[in-house]
Design a protein around this motif. Structure first.
Motif, PDB file in Angstrom:
ATOM      1  N   SER A  49     -10.091 -70.103 -34.101  1.00 55.67           N
ATOM      2  CA  SER A  49     -10.208 -70.326 -35.539  1.00 55.67           C
ATOM      3  C   SER A  49      -9.299 -69.367 -36.310  1.00 55.67           C
ATOM      4  O   SER A  49      -8.633 -69.765 -37.273  1.00 55.67           O
ATOM      5  CB  SER A  49     -11.662 -70.149 -35.962  1.00 55.67           C
ATOM      6  OG  SER A  49     -11.792 -70.320 -37.341  1.00 55.67           O
ATOM      7  N   GLU A  50      -9.270 -68.114 -35.895  1.00 57.93           N
ATOM      8  CA  GLU A  50      -8.409 -67.134 -36.562  1.00 57.93           C
ATOM      9  C   GLU A  50      -6.937 -67.470 -36.351  1.00 57.93           C
ATOM     10  O   GLU A  50      -6.124 -67.331 -37.270  1.00 57.93           O
ATOM     11  CB  GLU A  50      -8.723 -65.731 -36.070  1.00 57.93           C
ATOM     12  CG  GLU A  50     -10.043 -65.209 -36.592  1.00 57.93           C
ATOM     13  CD  GLU A  50     -10.344 -63.791 -36.142  1.00 57.93           C
ATOM     14  OE1 GLU A  50      -9.406 -63.038 -35.818  1.00 57.93           O
ATOM     15  OE2 GLU A  50     -11.527 -63.432 -36.126  1.00 57.93           O
ATOM     16  N   GLN A 110     -14.172 -79.390 -27.434  1.00 58.52           N
ATOM     17  CA  GLN A 110     -13.590 -79.287 -28.773  1.00 58.52           C
ATOM     18  C   GLN A 110     -12.575 -78.151 -28.813  1.00 58.52           C
ATOM     19  O   GLN A 110     -11.487 -78.306 -29.373  1.00 58.52           O
ATOM     20  CB  GLN A 110     -14.693 -79.064 -29.819  1.00 58.52           C
ATOM     21  CG  GLN A 110     -14.210 -79.064 -31.239  1.00 58.52           C
ATOM     22  CD  GLN A 110     -13.701 -80.415 -31.699  1.00 58.52           C
ATOM     23  OE1 GLN A 110     -14.173 -81.448 -31.273  1.00 58.52           O
ATOM     24  NE2 GLN A 110     -12.719 -80.402 -32.564  1.00 58.52           N
ATOM     25  N   LEU A 111     -12.904 -77.028 -28.221  1.00 60.80           N
ATOM     26  CA  LEU A 111     -12.007 -75.877 -28.170  1.00 60.80           C
ATOM     27  C   LEU A 111     -10.734 -76.210 -27.397  1.00 60.80           C
ATOM     28  O   LEU A 111      -9.632 -75.906 -27.835  1.00 60.80           O
ATOM     29  CB  LEU A 111     -12.720 -74.687 -27.511  1.00 60.80           C
ATOM     30  CG  LEU A 111     -11.886 -73.439 -27.256  1.00 60.80           C
ATOM     31  CD1 LEU A 111     -11.557 -72.735 -28.563  1.00 60.80           C
ATOM     32  CD2 LEU A 111     -12.633 -72.501 -26.322  1.00 60.80           C
ATOM     33  N   TRP A 125      -5.696 -78.953 -34.051  1.00 61.99           N
ATOM     34  CA  TRP A 125      -5.742 -77.599 -33.504  1.00 61.99           C
ATOM     35  C   TRP A 125      -6.737 -77.508 -32.356  1.00 61.99           C
ATOM     36  O   TRP A 125      -7.884 -77.909 -32.465  1.00 61.99           O
ATOM     37  CB  TRP A 125      -6.124 -76.593 -34.585  1.00 61.99           C
ATOM     38  CG  TRP A 125      -6.040 -75.200 -34.065  1.00 61.99           C
ATOM     39  CD1 TRP A 125      -7.065 -74.462 -33.570  1.00 61.99           C
ATOM     40  CD2 TRP A 125      -4.866 -74.413 -33.931  1.00 61.99           C
ATOM     41  NE1 TRP A 125      -6.603 -73.243 -33.145  1.00 61.99           N
ATOM     42  CE2 TRP A 125      -5.240 -73.180 -33.346  1.00 61.99           C
ATOM     43  CE3 TRP A 125      -3.533 -74.608 -34.231  1.00 61.99           C
ATOM     44  CZ2 TRP A 125      -4.347 -72.163 -33.081  1.00 61.99           C
ATOM     45  CZ3 TRP A 125      -2.630 -73.596 -33.964  1.00 61.99           C
ATOM     46  CH2 TRP A 125      -3.040 -72.389 -33.400  1.00 61.99           C
ATOM     47  N   CYS A 126      -6.281 -76.984 -31.235  1.00 56.35           N
ATOM     48  CA  CYS A 126      -7.099 -76.698 -30.061  1.00 56.35           C
ATOM     49  C   CYS A 126      -6.230 -75.859 -29.130  1.00 56.35           C
ATOM     50  O   CYS A 126      -5.057 -75.602 -29.429  1.00 56.35           O
ATOM     51  CB  CYS A 126      -7.565 -77.994 -29.381  1.00 56.35           C
ATOM     52  SG  CYS A 126      -6.232 -79.034 -28.760  1.00 56.35           S
ATOM     53  N   VAL A 127      -6.765 -75.447 -28.010  1.00 51.56           N
ATOM     54  CA  VAL A 127      -6.001 -74.605 -27.088  1.00 51.56           C
ATOM     55  C   VAL A 127      -4.767 -75.348 -26.567  1.00 51.56           C
ATOM     56  O   VAL A 127      -3.674 -74.780 -26.514  1.00 51.56           O
ATOM     57  CB  VAL A 127      -6.892 -74.114 -25.921  1.00 51.56           C
ATOM     58  CG1 VAL A 127      -6.060 -73.400 -24.870  1.00 51.56           C
ATOM     59  CG2 VAL A 127      -7.988 -73.193 -26.442  1.00 51.56           C
TER      60      VAL A 127
END
Length: 155
Positions: A49-50, A110-111, A125-127
């Motif tokens: 998130s950051e 999700q990550l 946005w994700c890894v």
């Protein structure tokens, strides 16, 4: 489908019965593995998130968050491995950790993929998106290897 749901319910009930007979040592191994997973999932989500909010991935702050993110992902893989080893060669730890977990696996997916199926190119946005956007750092071979291990464990 109704038969599959009944099988899942029966497996959960069986694991819950066996959990009641776990020794203190086995219970501690399970709890420690689950704590490692949960703490590092939360840490990964926070770092991701950051990073998403950073104007540049080249800043010192971004580099620190990226390092923390991939370190936490490695620890999630380690927790998966511990849970997979389980107790006495069974998958009881995995069943106990993820069948009644609420949202652990959903949050992890999700990550990693923004909720998309594995193998599909991320557009959010994700890894995996970070690794494509920042291939020199986030897409390094050691990070790719770690992520592939985590995806394999997830599947």
């Amino acid at each position: 489908l109704p038969n599959a749901l009944e099988e899942i319910k029966a497996k959960r009930a069986e694991v819950h019965r066996r959990m009641q007979n776990w020794s203190v040592q086995v219970r501690k191994a399970y709890d420690d593995s689950l704590q490692l997973f949960d703490e590092n999932l939360l840490k990964s989500e926070k770092c991701s998130s950051e990073l998403k909010g950073q104007p540049s991935l080249d800043s010192a702050r971004s580099q620190a968050r990226r390092h923390e993110l991939f370190e936490a992902l490695t620890k999630i893989s380690e927790a998966f491995d511990r849970l997979n080893r389980g107790s006495g060669g069974t998958h009881d730890f995995l069943v106990a950790a993820f069948c009644d977990s609420g949202d652990r696996l959903r949050r992890l997916k999700q990550l990693l993929t923004a909720g998309l199926p594995f193998g599909q190119e991320p557009t959010e946005w994700c890894v995996l998106y970070l690794m494509e956007k920042d291939p020199e750092n986030s897409g390094a071979p050691m990070h790719r290897k770690s992520l592939q291990h985590l995806i394999k464990s997830y599947q």
